[in-house]
Design a protein around this motif. Structure first.
Motif, short mmCIF file in Angstrom:
data_model
loop_
_atom_site.label_atom_id
_atom_site.label_comp_id
_atom_site.label_asym_id
_atom_site.label_seq_id
_atom_site.Cartn_x
_atom_site.Cartn_y
_atom_site.Cartn_z
N LYS A 103 0.83 -1.21 0.00
CA LYS A 103 0.00 0.00 0.00
C LYS A 103 0.86 1.26 0.00
O LYS A 103 0.50 2.28 -0.60
N THR A 104 2.03 1.18 0.64
CA THR A 104 2.97 2.30 0.60
C THR A 104 3.50 2.51 -0.82
O THR A 104 3.67 3.65 -1.27
N SER A 105 3.74 1.42 -1.54
CA SER A 105 4.16 1.51 -2.94
C SER A 105 3.06 2.16 -3.78
O SER A 105 3.35 3.01 -4.64
N ALA A 106 1.81 1.77 -3.52
CA ALA A 106 0.69 2.36 -4.26
C ALA A 106 0.61 3.87 -4.01
O ALA A 106 0.31 4.64 -4.94
N GLU A 107 0.87 4.29 -2.77
CA GLU A 107 0.86 5.72 -2.46
C GLU A 107 1.97 6.47 -3.18
O GLU A 107 1.78 7.59 -3.64
N LEU A 108 3.15 5.84 -3.25
CA LEU A 108 4.26 6.48 -3.96
C LEU A 108 3.96 6.59 -5.45
O LEU A 108 4.26 7.61 -6.08
N ILE A 109 3.37 5.56 -6.02
CA ILE A 109 2.99 5.59 -7.44
C ILE A 109 2.02 6.75 -7.68
O ILE A 109 2.15 7.50 -8.66
N LYS A 110 1.06 6.89 -6.77
CA LYS A 110 0.09 7.99 -6.89
C LYS A 110 0.79 9.34 -6.82
O LYS A 110 0.46 10.27 -7.57
N LYS A 111 1.78 9.44 -5.94
CA LYS A 111 2.47 10.71 -5.72
C LYS A 111 3.33 11.12 -6.91
O LYS A 111 3.31 12.28 -7.34
#
Length: 498
Positions: free
Chosen positions: A380-388
């Motif tokens: 989920k942290t990776s997904a947040e970074l992708i979004k950012k």
């Protein structure tokens, strides 16, 4: 001597990227065989063919991937050319298919010496020889270095003097000493382009030109400007196959590009480098060389994100850089530090991603699912970074423990490996499972990252359409994408509350 270099055809229904993963290869299932897929030219074969021709040999390159050539056609070509040696790269996703074709060749032409090369031949030469009808495997992938020497030794019946080969004779397998990596890359000549149909290597315009069309295909070709990687990430096959970073002089690299531009009118270049911008000063020199010769090209490459300083990015853009493929791997800072990109931080990633996008260079980010220590929180942290960072292209891959890598040793030691069926080592199918993050978790997380990326993209498209009062785009989003979203809603909710 007559020499035939074969880039073998794809297995049925599968497209293999033979140069991916340091020559171990990756693959995907072709949903539509009639669809046009990007096929990369056999650049290593073209380099060595140039040397062999200069030494007086009769050389032929048979690229069976573009389009896919049937086995019967290969056999007819062999009968017609009657070579003494046949050399083919053996890849993991096509491993059994490759060996089956080579076995058929040996059955019909028993006097031809068959040679295999590639990552798996380097790491497990004895296994490959025992499981195949190959006579010899090269434990070195730099064909331009090993093959000319091998042929000279073969003609004198002294192949035992060639470093980096394993051979099978009368059922017995023997190995010569390991071969050092080629340190004189500037000795590599301009490839033997005339042995290839240069018009059939095409790529999507949108992969090289910011704002380019996905529907338009344009001619392209590969150039190897450097080799290797000196960072030694535990999962990466690059150091296994290519060794430490070594670069060619900018002048030599651009000489090669100039031939492509002036003689073949090819102005789209894929730099087949593992860490293109390893030495920033050299990168700027190479870009300046392209600019000074007014070659007017579009190019793309792969590199490490923390080597891309603003000054380097500006020069890359000026020389025609249209896309950068960078390995981010994970958004979890602990994983990034321990098993991913040592020395890289989330702050550096975000800052450099913004700088790339500011230069209007297409940003393609690679993320990995299933690093040792992976959890659903880190996913989920990776997904947040992708979004950012909002990459233009997202490539999410399931971690594959390639033979010879530290991760493979770790997985084997801990009993994590699920299979040694090499055809499953594709980068998109789990081949190992950890107690705290299983193969099923990897599949689900792989889908989750793509799904979250798609949702974020659709949100942005929706807001842009509303802001610009683009009712045509708005209706397309609502009537096309919303039904797809609703179908996936149960899966989204399930992963949200993991």
């Amino acid at each position: 001597m007559k020499v035939l270099l074969i880039s073998l055809p794809d297995p049925p229904g599968i497209h293999v990227f033979r140069f991916h993963a340091a020559g171990f290869g990756s693959s995907f299932v072709m949903p539509n065989p009639e669809h046009k897929y990007e096929v990369y030219p056999p650049i290593y074969e073209a380099y060595v063919a140039s040397i062999l021709e200069n030494e007086g040999h009769e050389v032929r390159i048979l690229d069976c991937q573009s389009p896919n050539i049937e086995v019967e056609e290969i056999l007819k070509e062999i009968e017609k050319k009657n070579p003494s040696l046949i050399i083919s790269r053996i890849c993991l996703p096509s491993y059994y298919h490759d060996l089956k074709i080579m076995a058929k060749i040996k059955e019909l032409f028993p006097d031809i010496v068959l040679i295999g090369w590639g990552g798996i031949c380097k790491v497990f030469p004895e296994n490959v020889l025992r499981e195949s009808q190959l006579d010899i495997v090269f434990r070195a992938v730099e064909l331009e270095d090993i093959l000319p020497e091998f042929i000279r030794a073969y003609e004198k019946d002294k192949i035992e003097n060639v470093l980096g080969i394993s051979l099978k004779k009368n059922g017995e397998i023997s190995h010569t000493a390991n071969r050092p990596f080629n340190k004189n890359l500037d000795a590599i000549p301009v490839p033997a382009y005339h042995l290839l149909n240069m018009k059939k290597y095409v790529t999507q315009e949108s992969h090289y030109i910011f704002g380019g069309s996905k529907e338009k295909f344009i001619p392209f070709f590969s150039v190897s400007g450097s080799r290797g990687c000196s960072f030694n990430c535990i999962y990466c096959p690059y150091p296994v196959t290519y060794g430490p970073w070594r670069g060619r002089s900018p002048e030599k690299v651009v000489d090669e590009i100039e031939v492509l531009v002036r003689k073949y009118n090819i102005r789209t270049i894929w730099f087949h480098d593992q860490t293109f911008s390893m030495i920033p000063k050299r990168t700027i020199q190479l870009c300046d060389e392209i600019i000074e010769r007014r070659l007017d090209i579009h190019w793309a490459t792969e590199t490490r994100i923390d080597t891309l300083k603003p000054k380097v990015l500006k020069k890359m853009k000026e020389s025609g850089c249209g896309r950068l493929e960078v390995g981010v791997e994970t958004g979890d800072p602990i994983l990034l530090k321990t098993v991913g990109k040592r020395g890289l931080t989330i702050e550096k990633i975000v800052k450099t991603a913004k700088a790339i996008k500011k230069e209007r260079i297409i940003l393609e980010t690679n993320f990995l699912v299933g690093l040792p220590g992976e959890t659903w929180d880190s996913i989920k942290t990776s997904a947040e970074l992708i979004k950012k960072i909002n990459p233009d292209i997202l490539t999410a891959m399931i971690v594959t423990p390639y033979p010879g890598s530290p991760l493979y040793t770790m997985a084997e030691k801990n009993g994590w490996l699920l299979t040694k069926d090499w055809s499953k080592y594709t980068l998109f199918e789990p081949v190992f499972s950890m107690p705290n993050f299983t193969a099923d978790d990897m599949r689900e997380a792989h889908h989750y990252l793509y799904l979250q990326y798609a949702i974020n993209k659709q949100k942005k498209e929706l807001l842009d359409a509303l802001f610009n009062l683009n009712f045509l785009a708005l209706s397309k989003i609502l009537f096309s994408n919303v039904p797809k979203f609703l179908r996936k809603l149960p899966r989204i909710i399930r992963n949200k509350f993991r």
